[in-house]
Scaffold this active site. Structure first.
Site, PDB file in Angstrom:
ATOM      1  N   LYS A 120      17.647  34.731 -51.138  1.00  0.00           N
ATOM      2  CA  LYS A 120      17.443  35.970 -51.855  1.00  0.00           C
ATOM      3  C   LYS A 120      18.620  36.955 -51.778  1.00  0.00           C
ATOM      4  O   LYS A 120      18.766  37.158 -50.552  1.00  0.00           O
ATOM      5  CB  LYS A 120      16.066  36.481 -51.529  1.00  0.00           C
ATOM      6  CG  LYS A 120      15.713  37.904 -52.077  1.00  0.00           C
ATOM      7  CD  LYS A 120      14.328  38.468 -51.440  1.00  0.00           C
ATOM      8  CE  LYS A 120      14.074  40.018 -51.790  1.00  0.00           C
ATOM      9  NZ  LYS A 120      12.851  40.322 -51.239  1.00  0.00           N
ATOM     10  N   ASP A 174      16.611  47.048 -52.709  1.00  0.00           N
ATOM     11  CA  ASP A 174      15.315  46.928 -53.088  1.00  0.00           C
ATOM     12  C   ASP A 174      14.732  48.213 -53.036  1.00  0.00           C
ATOM     13  O   ASP A 174      14.152  48.489 -51.974  1.00  0.00           O
ATOM     14  CB  ASP A 174      14.669  45.882 -52.344  1.00  0.00           C
ATOM     15  CG  ASP A 174      13.150  45.666 -52.588  1.00  0.00           C
ATOM     16  OD1 ASP A 174      12.834  46.180 -53.965  1.00  0.00           O
ATOM     17  OD2 ASP A 174      12.313  44.939 -51.992  1.00  0.00           O
ATOM     18  N   LYS A 194       9.368  52.300 -53.337  1.00  0.00           N
ATOM     19  CA  LYS A 194       9.014  52.231 -51.998  1.00  0.00           C
ATOM     20  C   LYS A 194       9.077  53.796 -51.276  1.00  0.00           C
ATOM     21  O   LYS A 194       9.615  54.553 -51.851  1.00  0.00           O
ATOM     22  CB  LYS A 194       9.993  51.511 -51.074  1.00  0.00           C
ATOM     23  CG  LYS A 194       9.989  49.959 -51.251  1.00  0.00           C
ATOM     24  CD  LYS A 194      11.139  49.418 -50.658  1.00  0.00           C
ATOM     25  CE  LYS A 194      11.102  47.912 -50.550  1.00  0.00           C
ATOM     26  NZ  LYS A 194       9.883  47.239 -50.060  1.00  0.00           N
ATOM     27  N   ASP A 227      18.547  43.487 -47.896  1.00  0.00           N
ATOM     28  CA  ASP A 227      17.480  42.573 -48.810  1.00  0.00           C
ATOM     29  C   ASP A 227      18.270  41.384 -49.481  1.00  0.00           C
ATOM     30  O   ASP A 227      17.355  40.417 -50.287  1.00  0.00           O
ATOM     31  CB  ASP A 227      16.696  43.223 -49.940  1.00  0.00           C
ATOM     32  CG  ASP A 227      15.259  42.815 -50.187  1.00  0.00           C
ATOM     33  OD1 ASP A 227      14.661  42.047 -49.166  1.00  0.00           O
ATOM     34  OD2 ASP A 227      14.797  43.108 -51.310  1.00  0.00           O
ATOM     35  N   ASP A 232       7.831  45.556 -56.883  1.00  0.00           N
ATOM     36  CA  ASP A 232       8.458  45.587 -55.615  1.00  0.00           C
ATOM     37  C   ASP A 232       8.180  44.119 -55.058  1.00  0.00           C
ATOM     38  O   ASP A 232       8.795  43.828 -54.113  1.00  0.00           O
ATOM     39  CB  ASP A 232       7.459  46.716 -54.412  1.00  0.00           C
ATOM     40  CG  ASP A 232       8.441  46.683 -53.268  1.00  0.00           C
ATOM     41  OD1 ASP A 232       9.800  46.435 -53.292  1.00  0.00           O
ATOM     42  OD2 ASP A 232       8.164  47.553 -52.461  1.00  0.00           O
ATOM     43  N   GLU A 260       9.640  41.435 -56.160  1.00  0.00           N
ATOM     44  CA  GLU A 260      10.509  41.076 -56.933  1.00  0.00           C
ATOM     45  C   GLU A 260      11.346  39.793 -56.424  1.00  0.00           C
ATOM     46  O   GLU A 260      12.058  39.225 -57.000  1.00  0.00           O
ATOM     47  CB  GLU A 260      11.841  42.035 -57.150  1.00  0.00           C
ATOM     48  CG  GLU A 260      12.734  42.437 -56.128  1.00  0.00           C
ATOM     49  CD  GLU A 260      12.329  42.794 -54.713  1.00  0.00           C
ATOM     50  OE1 GLU A 260      11.321  43.240 -54.635  1.00  0.00           O
ATOM     51  OE2 GLU A 260      12.961  42.497 -53.590  1.00  0.00           O
ATOM     52  N   ARG A 270      10.289  37.146 -55.133  1.00  0.00           N
ATOM     53  CA  ARG A 270       9.855  35.892 -55.438  1.00  0.00           C
ATOM     54  C   ARG A 270      10.093  35.592 -57.175  1.00  0.00           C
ATOM     55  O   ARG A 270      10.087  34.389 -57.457  1.00  0.00           O
ATOM     56  CB  ARG A 270       8.194  35.853 -55.193  1.00  0.00           C
ATOM     57  CG  ARG A 270       7.570  36.937 -56.000  1.00  0.00           C
ATOM     58  CD  ARG A 270       6.119  37.062 -55.348  1.00  0.00           C
ATOM     59  NE  ARG A 270       6.339  37.928 -54.346  1.00  0.00           N
ATOM     60  CZ  ARG A 270       5.072  38.354 -53.615  1.00  0.00           C
ATOM     61  NH1 ARG A 270       3.829  37.943 -53.950  1.00  0.00           N
ATOM     62  NH2 ARG A 270       5.155  39.078 -52.519  1.00  0.00           N
TER      63      ARG A 270
HETATM   64  N1  BES Z   1      12.193  43.101 -49.611  1.00  0.00           N
HETATM   65  C1  BES Z   1      10.643  43.448 -49.268  1.00  0.00           C
HETATM   66  C2  BES Z   1      10.078  42.684 -48.144  1.00  0.00           C
HETATM   67  C3  BES Z   1      10.541  43.555 -46.710  1.00  0.00           C
HETATM   68  C4  BES Z   1       9.963  44.227 -45.985  1.00  0.00           C
HETATM   69  C5  BES Z   1      11.771  43.060 -46.227  1.00  0.00           C
HETATM   70  C6  BES Z   1      10.146  44.902 -44.990  1.00  0.00           C
HETATM   71  C7  BES Z   1      11.994  43.348 -45.092  1.00  0.00           C
HETATM   72  C8  BES Z   1      11.441  44.322 -44.455  1.00  0.00           C
HETATM   73  C9  BES Z   1      10.120  42.803 -50.578  1.00  0.00           C
HETATM   74  O1  BES Z   1      10.680  42.808 -51.654  1.00  0.00           O
HETATM   75  C10 BES Z   1       8.920  43.437 -50.561  1.00  0.00           C
HETATM   76  O2  BES Z   1       8.934  44.723 -51.163  1.00  0.00           O
HETATM   77  N2  BES Z   1       7.601  42.862 -50.559  1.00  0.00           N
HETATM   78  C11 BES Z   1       6.309  43.744 -50.629  1.00  0.00           C
HETATM   79  C12 BES Z   1       5.381  42.629 -51.560  1.00  0.00           C
HETATM   80  C13 BES Z   1       4.366  43.182 -52.106  1.00  0.00           C
HETATM   81  C14 BES Z   1       4.519  44.438 -52.994  1.00  0.00           C
HETATM   82  C15 BES Z   1       3.348  42.275 -52.724  1.00  0.00           C
HETATM   83  C16 BES Z   1       5.714  43.911 -49.566  1.00  0.00           C
HETATM   84  O3  BES Z   1       5.874  42.911 -48.631  1.00  0.00           O
HETATM   85  O4  BES Z   1       5.159  45.066 -49.285  1.00  0.00           O
HETATM   86 ZN    ZN Z   2      12.811  42.399 -51.624  1.00  0.00          ZN
HETATM   87 MN    MN Z   3      10.365  44.521 -53.004  1.00  0.00          MN
END
Ligand code: BES
Ligand code: ZN
Ligand code: MN
Length: 507
Positions: free
Chosen positions: A272, A277, A284, A295, A354, A356, A358
């Protein structure tokens, strides 16, 4: 950078600024190199051990001055912890802590014995490799943007670490180990640098430039696709994530052909590469949003690993794939509720912009599978906050549809000390990703968030053996400990290299 090398000799004769010996917890009369140093200092070490001032606990470093009894000014005694818990990861960690201590002391040249290669029972080469990795990773700093670094270590650097070995027959093995450890540390440092760099510097185009430099240095072919290519190939998921950003997307494909006669003997490592992000329209919160400059850690580890793979030349073909995209909110950004179509034709309801990672992984995996005929795919992603809830900052999550590939990942991780733990992909979780409007939805709700995220990616892995690593809890560290320093960890660069070496051995 510090050099780690090997010399035949007697450590008590070294005129380095400091010599390093070791002690297992509970040992009262040290033997080997430590015993020789103790004897030369008229029993000073055993006296301090008897007084419990030196205990041998892992991470303990005691420094004593030699006052002319030895050519070296000081002796550092490094605690190796309990003998029954000793392994290469202890050597890596101890070496990192010792190296920082030496730098703090102002030592420029140091000499060390091969920790654990005697009574510790480690292979001499493995011990030297772990010493080099631990030393170089433990000394790592990211100070490119600081005029004066302001710390007490300012301007101090450990330039040279010599592993001193008595037995001339072991010198070759130790030297090969030290060289391999140096290489692997360099690969992880390449990844750390990319992660620590801010997102205004490392954008998708810059990631592609770095990958191109690595590929050119290593003689690897590289392909970089842009927005137009993505449109031609119908990569609607990548395009949807990038559409809110002013930075153009890139799909980076590096190739290593270690078994050109058998093109099917291949594996794709897909990282990734979200260079920032923000969350997009599903933005966020401000606190810690800066961490999302990292990210692209999965992508950084792929680029780092390809450098190592090219140098080690295992007999296997490897694709290093990085979808590099920025996730931003703007008037052109995708919206929650949008329905998009991935390269394989599946439609996706974007419930949350968010989620994104996947999305971009879906298209990257479709591409490497359909166009380049990848047989095995390992993807690496800072994918979910949920994996931090499940495994904290200690271990990365591993999931997958090929238990054999998952087991290979776990076994490689044991060898490198980059901890990983498997989570299940039971069918029952799949219903959480169902959409009323499209084939699949990009979120699965709060329960088992790391698993539903993985299962979403699994919708795009038909026909390949697949394993997935969620590194959201392990890509950065809040503090220095051993070979880990504050900031980017470089995880899982070393494990990816080891995995590819292992896969090449069994094939
Ligand atoms: N990049 C984030 C996940 C992340 C969180 C990485 C903390 C490193 C530290 C990812 O893109 C994300 O935002 N995931 C969301 C998914 C949700 C919206 C289903 C999450 O984990 O909250
Ligand atoms: Zn992310
Ligand atoms: Mn995200």
């Amino acid at each position: 950078m510090t050099t780690v090398r090997v010399e035949q000799g007697d450590i008590t004769q070294s005129d380095a600024d400091a010599i390093i010996v070791n002690l297992f917890e509970g040992v009262t009369t040290p033997g080997g190199g430590t015993g020789a140093v103790d004897a030369a200092l008229d029993g000073a070490l055993s006296a301090l051990i008897a007084d419990k001032e030196i205990t041998g606990k892992q991470g303990e470093t005691a420094t004593i001055h030699t006052f002319g009894k030895l050519p070296a000014r000081r002796v550092v005694i490094a605690g190796l912890g309990k003998r029954e818990r000793f392994n290469t990861d202890v050597v890596r960690s101890v070496s990192g802590g010792v190296a920082r201590r030496l730098r703090q002391l102002g030592a420029k040249r140091a000499a060390v014995i091969a920790h654990g290669a005697g009574i510790g029972g480690l292979d001499a080469g493995d011990s030297a490799q772990a010493t080099a990795e631990g030393t170089l990773l433990g000394l790592y700093e990211f100070k490119r943007y600081r005029s004066s670094n302001g710390s007490s270590d300012d301007g101090k650097s450990l330039d040279d670490l010599v592993i001193v070995e008595r037995d001339e027959h072991r010198v070759q093995t130790l030297a090969a180990g030290a060289a391999k450890g140096t290489l692997l540390a360099e690969c992880a440092i390449l990844a750390r640098d990319l992660v620590n760099e801010p997102a205004n510097v490392v954008n998708p185009a810059r990631m592609a430039e770095v990958a191109t430099d690595v590929a050119n240095d290593a003689g690897l072919p590289i392909t970089v696709l842009g927005r137009e290519d993505m449109m031609e190939r119908g990569m609607g998921a990548m395009l949807a994530v990038t559409q809110g950003s002013a930075n153009e997307p890139r799909l980076i494909i590096m190739e290593y052909a270690g078994d050109p006669e058998h093109p099917e003997n291949n594996v794709a490592i897909v990282g990734k590469g979200i260079t920032f992000d923000s969350g997009g329209i599903s933005i966020k919160p401000a606190a810690s949003m800066w961490e999302m400059k990292g990210d692209m850690s999965g992508g950084a580890s792929v680029i780092g690993a390809m450098k190592g793979i090219a140098a080690l030349k295992p007999k296997i073909n490897v694709f290093g794939v990085v979808p590099a995209v920025e996730n931003m909110p703007s008037g052109t950004a995708q919206r929650p509720g949008d329905i998009i179509r991935a390269m394989n034709g599946k439609t996706i309801e974007v419930d949350n912009t968010d989620a994104e990672g996947r999305l971009i992984l879906a298209d990257a995996i479709c591409y490497i599978k359909e166009v380049r005929k990848a047989r095995r795919v390992v993807d690496i992603a800072t994918l979910t906050g949920a994996v931090v809830v499940a495994l904290g900052h200690v271990a990365s999550g591993v999931m997958g549809t090929s238990q054999e590939l998952v087991d290979s990942v776990l076994s490689a991780s044991k060898a490198t000390g980059e901890k990983m733990w498997q989570l299940p992909l039971f069918e029952e979780y799949k219903r959480q990703n169902r959409s009323d409007y499209a084939d699949v939805k990009n979120t699965g709700g709060r329960p088992a968030g790391s698993i539903t995220a993985a299962l979403f990616i699994g919708e795009f892995t038909d026909g390949v053996e697949w394993a997935h690593l969620d590194i959201a809890g392990t890509f950065m560290s809040e503090r220095a400990a051993g070979h880990v320093v504050k900031g980017a960890t470089g995880v899982p660069t070393r494990t990816l290299v080891r995995l590819v070496e292992d896969l090449a051995r069994v094939a």
